[in-house]
Design an enzyme around this catalytic site. Structure first.
Site, PDB file in Angstrom:
ATOM      1  N   TYR A 183     -20.293  25.998 -28.576  1.00 52.39           N
ATOM      2  CA  TYR A 183     -18.926  26.424 -28.265  1.00 52.39           C
ATOM      3  C   TYR A 183     -18.053  26.420 -29.526  1.00 52.39           C
ATOM      4  O   TYR A 183     -17.339  27.390 -29.809  1.00 52.39           O
ATOM      5  CB  TYR A 183     -18.339  25.501 -27.204  1.00 52.39           C
ATOM      6  CG  TYR A 183     -16.915  25.829 -26.816  1.00 52.39           C
ATOM      7  CD1 TYR A 183     -16.639  26.875 -25.940  1.00 52.39           C
ATOM      8  CD2 TYR A 183     -15.851  25.089 -27.314  1.00 52.39           C
ATOM      9  CE1 TYR A 183     -15.338  27.175 -25.572  1.00 52.39           C
ATOM     10  CE2 TYR A 183     -14.548  25.378 -26.955  1.00 52.39           C
ATOM     11  CZ  TYR A 183     -14.288  26.426 -26.086  1.00 52.39           C
ATOM     12  OH  TYR A 183     -12.992  26.715 -25.731  1.00 52.39           O
TER      13      TYR A 183
ATOM     14  N   ASP B  67     -19.962  43.356 -17.372  1.00 48.33           N
ATOM     15  CA  ASP B  67     -20.740  42.317 -18.046  1.00 48.33           C
ATOM     16  C   ASP B  67     -20.483  42.455 -19.542  1.00 48.33           C
ATOM     17  O   ASP B  67     -20.950  43.403 -20.185  1.00 48.33           O
ATOM     18  CB  ASP B  67     -22.224  42.505 -17.730  1.00 48.33           C
ATOM     19  CG  ASP B  67     -23.105  41.487 -18.436  1.00 48.33           C
ATOM     20  OD1 ASP B  67     -22.563  40.625 -19.165  1.00 48.33           O
ATOM     21  OD2 ASP B  67     -24.341  41.559 -18.268  1.00 48.33           O
TER      22      ASP B  67
ATOM     23  N   LYS C 122     -16.199  29.698 -31.379  1.00 55.11           N
ATOM     24  CA  LYS C 122     -14.752  29.817 -31.559  1.00 55.11           C
ATOM     25  C   LYS C 122     -14.370  29.910 -33.035  1.00 55.11           C
ATOM     26  O   LYS C 122     -13.418  30.617 -33.398  1.00 55.11           O
ATOM     27  CB  LYS C 122     -14.051  28.634 -30.890  1.00 55.11           C
ATOM     28  CG  LYS C 122     -14.216  28.610 -29.373  1.00 55.11           C
ATOM     29  CD  LYS C 122     -13.680  29.883 -28.723  1.00 55.11           C
ATOM     30  CE  LYS C 122     -13.761  29.829 -27.202  1.00 55.11           C
ATOM     31  NZ  LYS C 122     -13.213  31.028 -26.545  1.00 55.11           N
TER      32      LYS C 122
END
Length: 449
Positions: free
Chosen positions: A353, A261, A357
């Protein structure tokens, strides 16, 4: 009465010396200790003869463990050392200890080294020992251009101690019980599936996180095809990771499936430690694990925001931090984050997202800055839209819009991203660090006005 000075021919006959592949000189392995659980000998020793008359010198190379040089007979040896911290120096092995020469000298792991008989000398006989012992996959030859760029003050010595056109790695599967390049590990033979012109990563061990997904799976396969041993990580896709390892192993590659994990920092440390323990070294990390949910910013919860950043950013941070000292101990290596062009160009419904990034790209640049002196290069690969099964049916408008917009006229393939990762991990990219390699078919070049 003084004993007559032996000739080169006398020494070759007496010690049964043979040419040393890649590095140069003549040698014989004189001892190898009992094998460890990973197949590597507990220790090894060789006797080496250098003679400038026969163009015999020890070419620039580095090893993942300390190596002790012992001077025996003959003329002094210049040992050129290029340190991981960017420094360079020359030490001399010989009998004039009062004049500063060394009868024994330890070259620390990860240091580039090369040696030759001093000017005017005829030959030198010395020994080298290592613990754990030498294995053929340990040897990494130096590229004159790359090393001269990194150590400009030693460029002349580097040029003299490199062999143009000679491979920088031993071919996998070379066997022998006496010679230094003997393969002492128990790894599978390298599969004969190399693409023509594909960088040879034989001897490298690479951990690919998120390798159960489409892009991650392609990355793991490409590294295996290039000759690297691959650790295939999966968490939610643990079964797919195990299936991929079974496929790679059946093809003759070395691969291992591990689950962790990546939102758990301790699990990331265990993942890196287990990867290195399996192969005896770790030279590369590709942080590919990530998620890409869709949610309008106004409706996004804090929990959703944190889930994306924990998976896409914190996991890469923790794995990088755990891997860096391991890579440094192995003489350096390469770390690549899989980012996205959305880290540069925002997209609707992807605020979490895009932010993850963008942060990943900057993390790679700062990591490159801080880890560079330890021989570690850190880069990102930013893909555009990557095709997958069912994408056209699920998103027909977007599919065709992308296809039309791309100057190269198609969507990306997972293999396009994988090829970029293999390139960045290879010696071809030895002076590339802190770079974001965009792999989007030219979409980012299209005007938006």
């Amino acid at each position: 009465m003084n004993a007559p000075r032996p000739t080169v021919e006398d020494l070759i006959t007496l010690y049964g010396l043979e040419p040393m592949p890649l590095e140069g000189g003549l040698f014989r392995r004189t001892w190898a200790g009992p094998p460890r659980p990973d197949g590597r000998p507990t220790g090894s020793a060789i006797t080496v003869l250098l003679s400038p008359a026969d163009d015999q010198f020890s070419a620039m190379h580095r090893l993942p463990a300390d190596e002790v040089w012992h001077f025996y007979l003959g003329d002094p040896v210049e040992l050129v050392l290029l340190e991981p911290d960017g420094g360079s120096r020359v030490v001399v092995l010989g009998q004039d200890v009062l004049g500063g020469q060394h009868v024994q000298f330890t070259v620390t792991a990860g240091t580039w080294m090369g040696g030759r008989v001093v000017a005017g000398g005829q030959w030198a006989l010395f020994g080298c020992t290592m613990a754990p012992g030498f294995s053929s996959e340990d040897y990494e030859g130096g590229d004159a251009r790359a090393l001269s760029a990194q150590y400009p003050e030693a460029a002349g010595l580097i040029e003299a101690l490199c062999r143009p056109g000679v491979p920088l790695r031993h071919q996998s599967g070379s066997e022998g019980t006496i010679g230094r390049p003997a393969a002492m590990s128990v790894s599978s033979p390298r599969a004969e599936t190399h693409r023509s012109g594909f960088p040879d990563l034989t001897g490298q061990t690479v951990l690919v996180t998120g390798a159960s997904g489409g892009i991650g799976s392609a990355i793991a396969q490409r590294f295996a095809q290039a000759g690297a041993a691959v650790v295939v990580h999966g968490h939610s896709g643990k079964g797919r990771a195990e299936q991929l390892v079974a496929e790679l192993t059946a093809q003759g590659h070395r691969a291992l499936a591990l689950s962790a994990d990546l939102t758990d920092e301790a699990a990331c440390r265990r993942l890196v430690a287990d990867s290195a323990a399996w192969s005896g070294r770790l030279t590369g990390l590709v942080n590919c694990a990530g998620i890409q949910p869709v949610r309008q910013l106004a409706e996004m919860t804090t929990a959703e925001w944190r889930q994306v950043l924990d998976t896409n950013l914190v996991g890469a941070f923790a794995c990088t931090q755990a891997a860096a000292p391991v890579l440094a101990d192995c003489g350096g290596g390469s770390i690549t984050h899989i980012a996205s062009i959305e880290g540069r160009h925002p997209a609707r419904n992807h605020a979490h997202y895009c932010s993850s990034k963008a942060a990943l790209i900057m993390h790679a640049r700062t990591a490159a800055l801080e880890y560079g002196r330890r021989g570690i290069r850190v880069n990102t690969v930013s893909p555009g839209l990557i095709d997958r099964q069912g994408l056209q049916e699920e998103w027909p408008a977007g599919f065709h819009r992308w296809q039309k917009a791309a100057p190269l006229g198609r969507l990306g393939r997972a293999q396009d991203v994988a090829d970029a990762c293999v390139f960045l991990a290879s010696p071809l990219a030895s002076w590339i660090s802190g770079h974001d390699l965009v792999v989007d078919g030219g979409v980012s070049s299209v005007p938006t006005w």
